[in-house]
Design a protein around this motif. Structure first.
Motif, short mmCIF file in Angstrom:
data_model
loop_
_atom_site.label_atom_id
_atom_site.label_comp_id
_atom_site.label_asym_id
_atom_site.label_seq_id
_atom_site.Cartn_x
_atom_site.Cartn_y
_atom_site.Cartn_z
N HIS A 73 0.95 -1.06 -0.08
CA HIS A 73 -0.17 -0.04 0.04
C HIS A 73 0.92 1.13 -0.06
O HIS A 73 1.80 1.21 0.77
CB HIS A 73 -1.05 -0.02 1.14
N ILE A 74 0.56 2.27 -0.92
CA ILE A 74 1.53 3.47 -0.84
C ILE A 74 0.71 4.57 -0.12
O ILE A 74 -0.32 4.97 -0.34
CB ILE A 74 1.47 3.90 -2.40
N LEU A 75 1.41 5.10 0.88
CA LEU A 75 0.91 6.20 1.64
C LEU A 75 1.80 7.50 1.41
O LEU A 75 3.12 7.48 1.54
CB LEU A 75 0.88 5.77 2.84
N MET A 76 1.24 8.44 1.40
CA MET A 76 1.74 9.92 1.04
C MET A 76 1.10 10.85 2.30
O MET A 76 -0.15 11.03 2.57
CB MET A 76 1.40 10.73 -0.42
N ILE A 77 2.20 11.43 3.03
CA ILE A 77 1.94 12.20 4.08
C ILE A 77 2.53 13.67 3.89
O ILE A 77 3.80 13.57 3.57
CB ILE A 77 2.33 11.75 5.37
N SER A 78 1.92 14.50 3.54
CA SER A 78 2.16 16.01 2.92
C SER A 78 1.29 17.02 3.04
O SER A 78 0.46 16.96 3.88
CB SER A 78 2.74 15.51 1.41
N MET A 134 -3.49 9.10 0.50
CA MET A 134 -2.87 10.64 0.60
C MET A 134 -3.59 11.31 2.05
O MET A 134 -4.58 11.27 2.06
CB MET A 134 -3.04 11.45 -0.58
N ALA A 135 -2.59 11.56 2.92
CA ALA A 135 -3.01 12.32 4.03
C ALA A 135 -2.44 13.60 3.91
O ALA A 135 -1.09 13.80 4.17
CB ALA A 135 -2.45 11.60 5.41
N LEU A 136 -3.11 14.51 3.74
CA LEU A 136 -2.64 15.86 3.05
C LEU A 136 -3.32 17.08 4.06
O LEU A 136 -4.23 17.08 4.41
CB LEU A 136 -2.93 16.15 1.60
N ASN A 137 -2.40 17.98 4.37
CA ASN A 137 -2.72 19.17 4.98
C ASN A 137 -3.72 20.19 4.00
O ASN A 137 -2.88 20.82 3.39
CB ASN A 137 -1.55 19.96 5.84
N ARG A 184 -10.49 22.29 4.70
CA ARG A 184 -11.51 21.34 4.87
C ARG A 184 -12.48 21.20 3.78
O ARG A 184 -12.82 19.95 3.42
CB ARG A 184 -12.41 21.65 6.27
N ASP A 185 -12.76 22.04 3.03
CA ASP A 185 -13.65 22.10 1.96
C ASP A 185 -12.98 22.14 0.62
O ASP A 185 -13.07 22.87 -0.38
CB ASP A 185 -14.73 23.26 1.94
N TRP A 186 -11.86 21.52 0.55
CA TRP A 186 -10.59 21.53 -0.64
C TRP A 186 -11.54 21.23 -1.94
O TRP A 186 -11.12 21.69 -3.09
CB TRP A 186 -9.57 20.74 -0.37
N GLU A 187 -12.57 20.42 -1.69
CA GLU A 187 -13.36 19.84 -3.11
C GLU A 187 -14.17 20.92 -3.76
O GLU A 187 -14.63 20.69 -4.60
CB GLU A 187 -14.00 18.87 -2.90
N GLU A 213 -6.87 19.34 8.38
CA GLU A 213 -6.86 20.82 8.43
C GLU A 213 -5.71 21.04 9.42
O GLU A 213 -5.24 22.33 9.05
CB GLU A 213 -8.28 21.12 8.90
N ARG A 214 -5.53 20.29 10.40
CA ARG A 214 -4.41 20.60 11.34
C ARG A 214 -3.58 19.25 11.34
O ARG A 214 -4.13 18.36 11.42
CB ARG A 214 -5.06 21.02 12.86
N TYR A 215 -2.21 19.74 11.47
CA TYR A 215 -1.29 18.54 11.62
C TYR A 215 -1.65 17.71 12.73
O TYR A 215 -1.09 16.53 12.75
CB TYR A 215 0.11 19.04 11.73
N GLU A 216 -2.16 18.34 13.88
CA GLU A 216 -2.20 17.33 15.13
C GLU A 216 -3.20 16.34 14.62
O GLU A 216 -3.23 15.09 15.33
CB GLU A 216 -2.88 18.37 16.16
N ASP A 217 -4.15 16.49 13.61
CA ASP A 217 -5.36 15.56 13.49
C ASP A 217 -4.45 14.19 12.55
O ASP A 217 -5.22 13.21 12.41
CB ASP A 217 -6.14 16.16 12.45
N LEU A 218 -3.41 14.42 12.11
CA LEU A 218 -2.79 13.29 11.79
C LEU A 218 -2.57 12.17 12.49
O LEU A 218 -2.45 11.11 12.14
CB LEU A 218 -1.31 13.52 11.13
N LEU A 219 -2.40 12.49 13.92
CA LEU A 219 -2.48 11.30 14.96
C LEU A 219 -3.83 10.32 14.78
O LEU A 219 -3.67 9.28 14.89
CB LEU A 219 -2.16 11.79 16.21
#
Length: 596
Positions: free
Chosen positions: A498-503, A537-540, A543-546, A576-582
């Motif tokens: 599985h390919i995972l991007m964090i950026s 992809m887990a991206l900063n 919230r309404d980027w779409e 939206e916040r990097y803290e939410d990556l956890l």
């Protein structure tokens, strides 16, 4: 001056060891002390400057006997050894408590944090020596008299304020004449202040005798103004740094937690009613109330703060090595549980042995071969036997875990994980370590600008290699390493990945052309096909980027991400916040690495 200790002195100190242990308890068990006969031997043991030290790693006591002789302390084997044992038994007692103690000391010594190890050493000595002097009737005061006498013959005999206050505290504790241990001073306003502080210091030691950790910040605050005026004239305390490197080589677990009462403990003892006995408002103690109101375990240190504490404890690690330990420990509570697999029974019965065949049992159960082997003339019910069958666990067929191919952004918009908490690094650690628990292999690629790439040597199962890459930092421009993705999936893989991007929005540079002119879109599509287990992809992002982008220059980025999801199947998570990556990391790990 003799450079080596003679045999008689070594034997005398060795004979004093059992009695020194018994001072604390007849059940106390520590390894025999290292009594160094030469300065060279003491240096090899890691002891320099002080005449004794402790090692919490192997519960050892080390003594430099030549320096003991030089200071005139040959006859104080029982006192000195009992004191060192006290550091193992009472304070600090363990590496974890040494970390906690230094954290409190450093908080109470703003701009003078480098003196925390020395202040911590003097502080724990007070508790140990007061107990040995009063309860065990040992000659602890005489040791300080000897040290002071040795200092008086030196050219720089003037004692500084820190040492004078320290000796005055002992004089108060043991009801000695003022100046008997070297705590004398001129009768003036400054000396009156010193008398008051010495009384407060002695009260602190008695009031918190059973809870010494709680008052550490108070003691450091008491010494702070004296350290400001007197950082160089510390008197004979240079010979008393026996806990300076006490935690060298120890594990560092628990050191990153900020305790609830740590911040509020950095108050002057005069503001502590238990010490001063004063009633009324205590404005300086208000932070303690706030600290106690915080949820337990709610705050953790930054990596640089952890590094400062560990280095002050004698831990000899680089910033990178400390960061590896930091993120491993922070990730542990969030990892998936180790998988458990049921062991099914085999379908075919397995012979377990023989038992007697008796009259009334089915005739076809008789094992005639085994019966004849026991007796050539079988007697039914006496020499006849039958076989016993059972089922044994079959070999479980393990499901093939999905390997993880993770790409983590380390450009200038990201925090340096060795200095401040990087939730990209923490999320990567949680997911990677969870994958390892499930039996998967992990490849980590850290990237920033062109030629700023670091990668594990393929898919590995080595935690240190993985965390070593995750905790590095570039801080340059943003240019995804398309060639790494291309090379990884140039051929067919034996195991799914599985390919995972964090950026952040910079991830769309992966769709540019690579150095060979190949389309990043084509490389991405091939990688997903060859990996065979999808991509995330887990991206900063907003919230309404779409919807419509808040900035026009982001619109093309968002259009590319929508295309990647629509045409190639990328699973895109906006954070939206990097803290939410956890939270994302925990959910991702459960989804991919917990067996149904």
């Amino acid at each position: 001056m003799k450079n080596d200790a003679d045999t008689a002195l070594i034997e005398a100190w060795r004979a004093a060891w059992p009695e020194a242990l018994a001072v604390w308890s007849k059940f106390t068990r520590l390894r025999d002390p290292s009594l160094c006969a030469s300065r060279v031997e003491a240096s090899k043991q890691g002891l320099s400057g002080s005449f004794a030290m402790i090692r919490l790693l192997d519960q050892s006591v080390v003594v430099d006997l030549p320096l003991v002789t030089e200071l005139g302390l040959d006859d104080y084997a029982l006192e000195i050894l009992a004191h060192e044992i006290g550091h193992h038994i009472l304070a600090p007692g363990s590496a974890g408590d040494q970390f906690r103690l230094l954290a409190r000391m450093r908080r109470a010594l703003p701009t003078l944090e480098q003196h925390a190890p020395m202040v911590a050493n003097l502080y724990t000595d007070l508790f140990i020596n007061d107990r040995l002097q009063r309860q065990a009737n040992l000659r602890m005061a005489d040791i300080y008299r000897k040290l002071q006498q040795g200092r008086e013959v030196q050219a720089d005999a003037k004692s500084g304020g820190v040492w004078t206050l320290y000796m005055r505290i002992y004089e108060n504790l043991w009801q000695l004449e003022k100046g008997e241990l070297g705590g004398a001073g001129a009768e003036n306003e400054a000396d009156e202040r010193l008398d008051t502080d010495a009384w407060l210091g002695a009260r602190l030691i008695r009031v918190y005798a059973n809870d010494w950790m709680l008052a550490a910040g108070r003691f450091a605050t008491l010494l702070l103004p004296y350290l400001v005026d007197d950082t160089d004239a510390l008197g004979p305390s240079r010979y008393l740094q026996d806990t300076r490197d006490a935690a060298r080589g120890c594990q560092t677990y628990g050191a990153q937690q900020i305790e609830d009462d740590e911040e509020g403990g950095a108050i002057h003892p005069v503001h502590d009613k238990r010490i001063s006995g004063l009633d009324g408002e205590e404005p300086a103690a208000e932070p303690a109330t706030e600290a106690l109101a915080r949820p337990s375990g709610g705050q953790l240190r930054e990596p640089f703060e952890l590094g400062d504490i560990l280095k002050a404890s004698g831990i000899d690690l680089s910033d990178h090595e400390i960061a590896i330990r930091y993120y491993r420990e922070r990730a542990l509570p969030h990892l998936v549980a180790f998988p458990s697999r049921p062991a099914p029974e085999s379908q075919e019965p397995q012979m377990e042995g023989l038992e007697p065949w008796e009259i009334g049992d089915p005739l076809e159960d008789i094992d005639w071969l085994q019966s004849v082997m026991q007796s050539p003339r079988p007697v039914p019910g006496v020499t006849t036997v039958r076989r016993v069958y059972g089922r044994e666990p079959a070999r479980a067929i393990d499901a093939v875990p999905v390997d993880l191919d993770m790409y983590v952004d380390s450009s200038g918009s990201m925090p340096n994980p060795q200095a401040h908490t990087s939730f990209l690094t923490l999320a990567g650690a949680v997911i990677a370590l969870s994958a390892l628990r499930a039996g998967a292999k992990v490849q980590v690629t850290l990237w920033s600008g062109k030629k700023e790439v670091m990668q594990t040597p393929g898919f590995v199962r080595d935690e240190d290699l993985i965390l070593g890459v995750l905790t590095e930092f570039f801080g340059g421009g943003t240019c995804f390493p398309i060639h790494c993705l291309r090379k990884t999936y140039a051929g067919k893989r034996e195991r799914p990945a599985h390919i995972l991007m964090i950026s952040d929005d910079g991830i769309t540079t992966m769709f540019d052309k690579d150095e060979l002119g190949n389309s990043g879109w084509d490389i991405s599509a091939k990688a997903l096909a060859q990996g065979g287990a999808g991509g995330t992809m887990a991206l900063n992002l907003e919230r309404d980027w779409e919807g419509a982008a808040s900035h026009k220059w982001l619109q093309q980025t968002y259009d590319d991400l929508k295309r990647a999801r629509r045409e190639q199947g990328w699973d895109i998570h906006a954070v939206e916040r990097y803290e939410d990556l956890l939270d994302f990391a925990r959910a991702f790990s459960r989804r991919h690495y917990i067996q149904p």
